[in-house]
Scaffold this motif. Structure first.
Motif, short mmCIF file in Angstrom:
data_model
loop_
_atom_site.label_atom_id
_atom_site.label_comp_id
_atom_site.label_asym_id
_atom_site.label_seq_id
_atom_site.Cartn_x
_atom_site.Cartn_y
_atom_site.Cartn_z
N PHE A 1 0.60 -1.21 -0.01
CA PHE A 1 -0.05 0.09 -0.01
C PHE A 1 0.95 1.29 0.07
O PHE A 1 0.53 2.22 -0.58
N THR A 2 2.00 1.26 0.77
CA THR A 2 2.81 2.58 0.77
C THR A 2 3.36 2.73 -0.46
O THR A 2 3.43 3.81 -0.95
N LYS A 3 3.88 1.82 -1.21
CA LYS A 3 4.46 1.99 -2.32
C LYS A 3 3.59 2.54 -3.49
O LYS A 3 3.46 3.27 -4.39
N TYR A 4 2.45 1.86 -3.44
CA TYR A 4 1.25 2.46 -4.38
C TYR A 4 0.91 3.71 -4.18
O TYR A 4 0.80 4.73 -4.85
N ILE A 5 0.93 4.31 -2.90
CA ILE A 5 0.44 5.54 -2.55
C ILE A 5 1.84 6.44 -3.07
O ILE A 5 1.42 7.43 -3.76
N GLU A 6 2.97 5.91 -2.67
CA GLU A 6 3.97 6.77 -3.24
C GLU A 6 4.23 6.90 -4.94
O GLU A 6 4.27 8.10 -5.38
N ARG A 7 3.63 5.69 -5.54
CA ARG A 7 3.73 5.97 -7.00
C ARG A 7 2.56 6.90 -7.36
O ARG A 7 2.79 7.72 -8.41
N LEU A 8 1.50 6.86 -6.66
CA LEU A 8 0.35 7.76 -7.19
C LEU A 8 0.72 9.12 -7.04
O LEU A 8 0.42 10.10 -7.85
N ILE A 9 1.52 9.68 -5.82
CA ILE A 9 1.73 10.98 -5.77
C ILE A 9 3.12 11.37 -6.64
O ILE A 9 2.98 12.17 -7.33
N ALA A 10 3.90 10.33 -7.17
CA ALA A 10 5.11 10.66 -7.92
C ALA A 10 4.30 10.79 -9.42
O ALA A 10 4.72 11.76 -10.15
N GLU A 11 3.46 10.10 -9.74
CA GLU A 11 2.90 10.18 -11.21
C GLU A 11 1.90 11.39 -11.29
O GLU A 11 2.11 12.19 -12.24
N ASP A 12 1.24 11.69 -10.20
CA ASP A 12 0.56 13.01 -10.43
C ASP A 12 1.41 14.34 -10.48
O ASP A 12 1.12 15.33 -10.85
N THR A 13 2.40 14.23 -9.54
CA THR A 13 3.15 15.52 -9.38
C THR A 13 4.45 15.79 -10.48
O THR A 13 4.89 16.80 -10.46
N THR A 14 4.66 14.63 -11.18
CA THR A 14 5.65 14.70 -12.08
C THR A 14 5.20 14.86 -13.72
O THR A 14 6.00 14.94 -14.60
N GLY A 15 3.99 14.74 -13.75
CA GLY A 15 3.55 14.85 -15.09
C GLY A 15 3.14 13.29 -15.73
O GLY A 15 2.80 13.63 -16.77
N ALA A 16 3.91 12.37 -15.26
CA ALA A 16 3.60 10.95 -15.72
C ALA A 16 2.13 10.49 -15.93
O ALA A 16 1.83 9.97 -17.04
N ARG A 17 1.32 10.99 -14.86
CA ARG A 17 -0.06 10.64 -15.10
C ARG A 17 -0.31 11.29 -16.39
O ARG A 17 -1.33 10.95 -17.22
N ALA A 18 -0.43 12.73 -16.54
CA ALA A 18 -1.00 13.61 -17.56
C ALA A 18 -0.23 13.02 -19.00
O ALA A 18 -1.09 12.85 -19.95
N ALA A 19 0.95 12.55 -18.75
CA ALA A 19 1.55 12.07 -20.24
C ALA A 19 0.67 10.60 -20.59
O ALA A 19 0.54 10.45 -21.83
#
Length: 87
Positions: free
Chosen positions: A31-49
């Motif tokens: 769960f911790t890694k999942y939350i970390e990944r969500l935050i990273a994707e959201d704040t680095t633009g990876a999710r938008a890409a």
């Protein structure tokens, strides 16, 4: 042993927590890694890409994907049983 990681606390509704843990497990993450990944994707633009790439795929191949989905739905549709025959 020192770590540069920081600890935080979240308060989540039980259904949100359960959904998050299920999503993490489905991805093979804790769960911790999942939350970390969500935050990273959201704040680095990876999710938008990723979303832009998905939209590009739909824009350019949407008709093909819709036809493919319809074909698969037809192939896997339950068949009605004949009335009057033993089940």
């Amino acid at each position: 042993m020192s770590s540069d990681r920081k600890q935080t606390q979240l308060r989540l509704a039980p259904d949100i927590l359960a959904a998050g843990k299920d999503a993490a497990a489905a991805r093979g993450l804790d769960f911790t890694k999942y939350i970390e990944r969500l935050i990273a994707e959201d704040t680095t633009g990876a999710r938008a890409a990723g979303m832009a790439a998905a939209q590009h795929l739909i824009d350019n191949h949407g008709d093909f994907l819709a036809d493919l989905e319809a074909d698969l739905d037809t192939q896997h549709a339950p068949t009605p049983r004949n009335r009057g025959t033993a089940a």
